[in-house]
Design an enzyme around this catalytic site. Structure first.
Site, PDB file in Angstrom:
ATOM      1  N   ILE A 667      -1.170 -22.298 111.965  1.00  9.80           N
ATOM      2  CA  ILE A 667       0.018 -21.479 111.690  1.00  9.80           C
ATOM      3  C   ILE A 667       1.308 -22.288 111.726  1.00  9.80           C
ATOM      4  CG2 ILE A 667      -0.980 -19.314 112.504  1.00  9.80           C
ATOM      5  CD1 ILE A 667       0.504 -19.727 115.156  1.00  9.80           C
ATOM      6  N   GLY A 668       1.237 -23.566 112.092  1.00 10.45           N
ATOM      7  CA  GLY A 668       2.464 -24.352 112.122  1.00 10.45           C
ATOM      8  C   GLY A 668       2.194 -25.813 112.391  1.00 10.45           C
ATOM      9  N   ARG A 669       3.122 -26.644 111.949  1.00 11.48           N
ATOM     10  CA  ARG A 669       3.050 -28.084 112.187  1.00 11.48           C
ATOM     11  C   ARG A 669       4.347 -28.547 112.820  1.00 11.48           C
ATOM     12  NH1 ARG A 669      -1.139 -30.369 109.093  1.00 11.48           N
ATOM     13  NH2 ARG A 669      -1.931 -29.005 107.437  1.00 11.48           N
ATOM     14  N   GLY A 670       4.248 -29.447 113.760  1.00  3.93           N
ATOM     15  CA  GLY A 670       5.436 -30.012 114.393  1.00  3.93           C
ATOM     16  C   GLY A 670       5.316 -31.506 114.511  1.00  3.93           C
ATOM     17  N   GLY A 673       2.434 -32.260 116.974  1.00  5.20           N
ATOM     18  CA  GLY A 673       1.102 -31.707 116.787  1.00  5.20           C
ATOM     19  C   GLY A 673       1.085 -30.438 115.980  1.00  5.20           C
ATOM     20  N   VAL A 675      -0.125 -26.285 115.453  1.00  4.19           N
ATOM     21  CA  VAL A 675      -0.214 -25.067 116.247  1.00  4.19           C
ATOM     22  C   VAL A 675      -1.199 -24.118 115.570  1.00  4.19           C
ATOM     23  CG1 VAL A 675       1.042 -23.128 117.253  1.00  4.19           C
ATOM     24  CG2 VAL A 675       2.179 -25.333 117.012  1.00  4.19           C
ATOM     25  N   LYS A 689      -1.398 -25.448 120.900  1.00  6.50           N
ATOM     26  CA  LYS A 689      -0.795 -26.641 120.313  1.00  6.50           C
ATOM     27  C   LYS A 689      -1.719 -27.823 120.562  1.00  6.50           C
ATOM     28  CE  LYS A 689       3.536 -29.041 119.736  1.00  6.50           C
ATOM     29  NZ  LYS A 689       4.983 -29.046 120.012  1.00  6.50           N
ATOM     30  N   ASP A 802      15.260 -30.062 122.573  1.00  2.26           N
ATOM     31  CA  ASP A 802      15.037 -29.713 121.167  1.00  2.26           C
ATOM     32  C   ASP A 802      15.277 -28.224 120.956  1.00  2.26           C
ATOM     33  OD1 ASP A 802      14.524 -30.239 118.518  1.00  2.26           O
ATOM     34  OD2 ASP A 802      12.349 -30.071 118.698  1.00  2.26           O
TER      35      ASP A 802
END
Length: 983
Positions: A667-670, A673, A675, A689, A802
């Site tokens: 559902i997500g990238r950071g 890493g 998610v 994560k 952040d």
């Protein structure tokens, strides 16, 4: 017709039959707790048992025949949904009171079946949808729907069938905008009308004068325009009139003088003009609030004879002339704020006659004369602000020692004399502002006994003598400004004990001696200005450890080497005017000698070889990482050995988490890493994560050929310690961390899942329309409280590093959670020198001090949060093409702070006109948070306080009077909350 409708008809018919059989009301009541629960102590439903008579149930009253006439479960901590079909099957029900709970769902049209109701209270709940037509409630006298969560179009037409209505309270709901409902004007028995914050627009109709029985009229926080009608003067029974935060114009109408029973009048934050003469006859006034208008002329001398007046707030107008001599001398006067006008004359001497006054705010006028000595006995005073006037004379000694005062602000006047030793009694004093006067003499040593002092600003005076040597006892001191005086002697060594100090300015005095090395141990010192003194000796090397955004030691008598760590571009000019200094790197100073036996060429050669060695290690590490990653592709995570550390009671297993780490759940990238969304077998949702331990992979591979210290193991221990610290955080506005699952190659952090995504998504995608101002405001306050907890509520402060809108997640109720601590760092309070050596954060949110120092503190989080507040107010991203090249939202906002029109133009167009002033108040907080110098930014505790003061339509609550003759609800704005952000 829905599929459930036949079932409801069947239930209703069966209930009707049951009622006729004699046991029906008991069955109805026992069925209600099936959809409603209570967390109150004691639980009201504990008395609702089949063996008892309904008349003995908590919240139930019956008539002499045993029929239920009242169902009152207000303030019982109820949750769930109300079955109005069941409720209205009680045939004799006259009162239904469910206010001050957390009930949800829709208010069904079946409510109209409660045809005998006289009293209906659903206010202060969380219902949804629109309110139904209720024409059958012809006997209704009291209708309370305020702050109930309702929306849509309100059925004003139903009011035609309620001619006996005495109280109508429908404010604080998100109804569709509509003109003032004319149906209300036919309710001639009304004595209580509360329509604040319910989207009324247009003008107040002259027909309002027909409601002659009104004792309370509240129309605040709407979009009402035009003038106050003359017919308002017909409402001679009015006790309270609230019109604040509208767009009213014109003068007070001639009829206002008839409202002689009026005690509370608030028309602040409008565009009213003219003078106050029409109010000079309102002798029963207790509270008068007219701040932020365009009122002119003098304050009527009759105000000085008002014997009930305790609160007077007229700030930010164009008033002239003197304050009445006897103002506030009759009743237990509470506060006065007439700041930002053009008033002249003296400060009235007797406003604290009854010993209850708390705030005296008259700053930014043209007042003259001395401070009346009577205020030295006013022990209740908490705020004394008279700055920016033409006041003269010596300050009465007792004023310095008032026991409860937390701010004394005398700046920009013509005061003489000195600060007396009485200041040792000012145990609550937090801020002392004396700048720009003619004060003289010493600052007394006793000032160190005012232990709550946070700020001392005495610049631009004639103070002499030594600075108090015991100043280090002020453990809360954050800001010390003594510049432009005639202080002499040594800089107090004890200043190094003021661990909270961030801003020191001692420029342009006659201070001598050396700079105390202890200043280098101050953990949060950010600005140090010692210029234009007679300071000698060398620059302490300990100053290199500070996180300074401003350093100025110019024009002194310093000698020796400028420390290399201070020889940076940011400090250009910081050492000028000290001919005895030398430097290895600053060309404008004479060159220091190199160490014996080391030539400049050898020195440079060592540096070059060191850099090459570092680059070689980095290249090798990267190559090994790429090779390792390629080998891992296609291998299941379950093949690794995992270590689970739980921080809460877990309802899942390690395997459930590992099996869900697959592409379809991403559902997500950071930066650190990916998610994943994990749905457990029990239906619970989690967010996981997945972080690759790339540094460790590099080190393991490199050990095969090169001996390397165990930095991976050290990094792993630090990671575990940091995660463990974060896992101990328990705050409603910080995301919950359930556990960590680690292996040699990667780590999994298991968090709660927040279904409404991030604030970034809600603001900057197609769902942007869903965020109304109240929700944005609640998100701002909640996120601020989360950061406040991280900075001030943890055993060791946590620096997030952040903060951004994509790291503020929203739960199912749109409540915010601070998330993603991938860059967080536990501040080393004891050591005080820990810092990051990489620029962490996201472009557009990064504080400007990163440009000249990597040693940042929690004020960098405050800057980033200020950017988030600007996003909430403007709806803009931090970086937009319209801002221009090399500009971000902070510079764009600062460029528009020229006129009221340009400021208002920044507010998101989706924010209604009625809330734009509220949005501007939050924008003002954002501007403070994004100050260029970190020491000028407020702490998060102050940010939370300022945001709470900016709450839209601040309401005390509701007082229910059960008097037989007057059954009404007093809904009163918090007077003290409506003060300008002048602190």
């Amino acid at each position: 017709m829905s599929e459930t409708t036949p079932f409801l008809f069947l239930v209703l018919s069966l209930l009707t039959a049951a009622v006729s059989s004699g046991s029906g009301e008991l069955d109805i009541l026992l069925a209600l707790p099936q959809t409603i629960q209570s967390s109150a102590t004691p639980n009201p439903f504990s008395s609702w048992i089949p063996a008892a008579s309904p008349c003995n149930f908590v919240g139930i009253k019956c008539d002499q025949n045993g029929s239920v006439t009242e169902l009152d479960l207000s303030r019982q901590w109820l949750v769930g949904t109300v079955n109005f079909t069941l409720v209205c099957a009680l045939p004799s029900l006259e009162k239904l009171a469910l206010g001050f709970n957390s009930l949800g769902g829709n208010v069904l049209a079946d409510l109209d079946r409660c045809s005998k109701l006289r009293y209906l209270d659903l206010g202060n709940n969380r219902f949804s949808g629109s309110f139904p037509e209720i024409p059958s409630l012809v006997e209704l006298q009291y209708l309370y729907l305020n702050k109930s969560g309702l929306s849509g179009a309100f059925p004003w037409g139903s009011l035609r069938s309620m001619p006996n209505l005495v109280a109508l309270s429908v404010g604080d709901n998100r109804f569709e905008p509509s003109p003032f409902p004319l149906e209300v004007l036919d309710l001639l028995d009304l004595n209580w009308l509360y329509m604040t914050n319910c989207s009324i627009q247009g003008k107040i109709p002259p027909g309002i004068g027909r409601l002659t029985k009104l004792i309370n009229l509240e129309l605040s926080v709407n979009n009402i325009s035009g003038e106050i009608p003359n017919e308002i003067g017909n409402l001679m029974n009015l006790w309270q009139l609230e019109l604040y935060r509208n767009n009213l114009t014109g003068r007070f109408p001639p009829g206002m003088r008839n409202l002689i029973k009026l005690e509370k009048f608030d028309a602040s934050r409008n565009n009213l003009q003219g003078d106050l003469s029409e109010l000079s006859n309102l002798t029963n006034l207790v509270t008068l609030q007219l701040f932020v208008n365009n009122l002119s002329g003098g304050i009527p001398p009759e105000f000085g004879n008002f014997q009930k007046l305790v609160n007077l707030s007229l700030y930010t107008n164009q008033l002239t002339g003197p304050l009445p001599e006897m103002l506030g001398s009759w009743a237990e006067f509470n506060y006065i704020d007439v700041s930002e006008n053009f008033l002249t004359g003296r400060i009235p001497p007797n406003m604290c006659n009854r010993g209850k006054m708390k705030e005296l705010l008259v700053l930014q006028n043209n007042l003259s004369g001395e401070i009346p000595a009577t205020y030295t006995n006013c022990s209740t005073l908490t705020r004394f602000r008279v700055s920016n006037n033409s006041l003269t004379g010596v300050v009465p000694p007792g004023l310095w020692g008032l026991p409860n005062v937390n701010i004394i602000d005398l700046e920009m006047n013509k005061f003489e004399g000195g600060v007396t030793s009485d200041i040792q009694n000012a145990k609550a004093l937090g801020q002392l502002f004396l700048a720009n006067n003619k004060f003289s003499g010493d600052l007394p040593e006793e000032i160190s006994k005012a232990e709550s002092l946070v700020a001392i600003h005495v610049s631009n005076n004639g103070f002499t003598g030594r600075l108090p040597q015991s100043i280090g006892e002020l453990k809360k001191l954050s800001s010390l400004h003594v510049e432009n005086n005639m202080f002499s002697g040594l800089i107090p060594e004890s200043l190094g004990s003021c661990d909270s100090i961030s801003d020191v300015n001692m420029a342009n005095n006659s201070l001598s001696g050396e700079i105390p090395a202890s200043l280098g141990s101050l953990p949060v010192l950010n600005s140090l200005n010692l210029s234009d003194n007679l300071i000698s000796g060398s620059i302490p090397s300990s100053l290199s450890l500070l996180r300074l955004s401003l350093l100025d030691l110019s024009n002194n008598r310093l000698t020796g080497q400028i420390p290399e760590s201070l020889s940076i571009q940011a400090y250009n000019g910081s050492f000028a005017g000290n001919p005895g200094l030398c430097s290895y790197t600053i060309s404008s100073f004479r060159q220091c000698s190199y160490h014996p036996g080391m030539s400049k060429d050898i020195h440079m050669l060592i540096v070059c070889f060191s850099l090459l060695a570092v680059l070689l290690c980095l290249c090798l590490g990267f190559c090994f990482y790429i090779n390792k990653r390629e080998k891992k592709r296609g291998r299941s995570l379950k093949e690794d050995l995992w270590d689970v550390k739980s921080f809460r009671v877990l309802s899942f297993t390690e395997d459930e988490i590992l099996e869900s780490i697959k592409p379809e759940n991403l559902i997500g990238r950071g930066a650190s890493g990916n998610v994943y969304r994990v749905v457990l077998a029990n239906g619970k949702e989690l967010a996981v994560k997945h972080i690759w331990n790339t540094d460790c992979n590099n080190q393991k591979k490199a050990r095969a050929t090169t001996p390397i210290l165990g930095t991976c193991e050290k990094r792993s221990r630090e990671f575990e310690a940091e995660v463990e610290t974060l896992s101990s955080i328990r705050h409603v506005n910080v995301v919950k961390l359930y556990c960590s699952i680690t292996s040699d190659d990667s780590s999994l952090l298991v968090y709660e899942y927040l279904p409404n995504g991030s604030l970034w998504d809600r603001l900057h995608t197609s769902r942007k329309v869903e965020l109304d101002w109240e929700t944005r405001y609640d998100i701002a306050v909640g996120a601020a409280k989360g950061l406040e907890y991280l900075h001030h509520g943890c055993e060791k402060p946590v620096l997030h590093r952040d903060v951004k809108s994509s790291n503020i997640l929203l739960d199912e109720f749109m409540k915010p959670r601070i998330a993603d601590f991938g860059l967080a760092k536990i501040l080393q309070v004891n050591g005080g020198k820990d810092s990051t050596h990489i620029i962490a954060g996201t472009h557009g949110y990064i504080a400007p001090e990163y440009g000249y120092t990597y040693k940042v503190n929690e004020k960098s989080d405050v800057y980033s949060f200020g950017v988030v507040l600007m996003e909430l107010v403007t709806g803009k991203r931090p970086i937009e093409a319209e801002f221009g090249d090399y500009k971000d939202i902070v510079s764009w906002v600062s460029g528009k702070l020229k006129t009221r029109e340009s400021v208002l133009s920044m507010v998101d167009l989706r924010i209604p006109e009625a809330f734009k002033d509220d949005a501007i108040k939050v924008l003002r907080v954002a501007i403070l948070c994004t100050a260029t110098l970190p020491n000028l930014r407020p702490a998060m505790r102050s940010v939370v306080h300022m945001l709470e003061e900016a709450e839209p339509c601040k309401i005390v609550g509701i007082i229910i009077e059960e008097d037989e003759n007057v059954k009404s609800k007093a809904i009163q704005p918090v007077d003290a909350a409506k003060v300008k952000p002048e602190s």
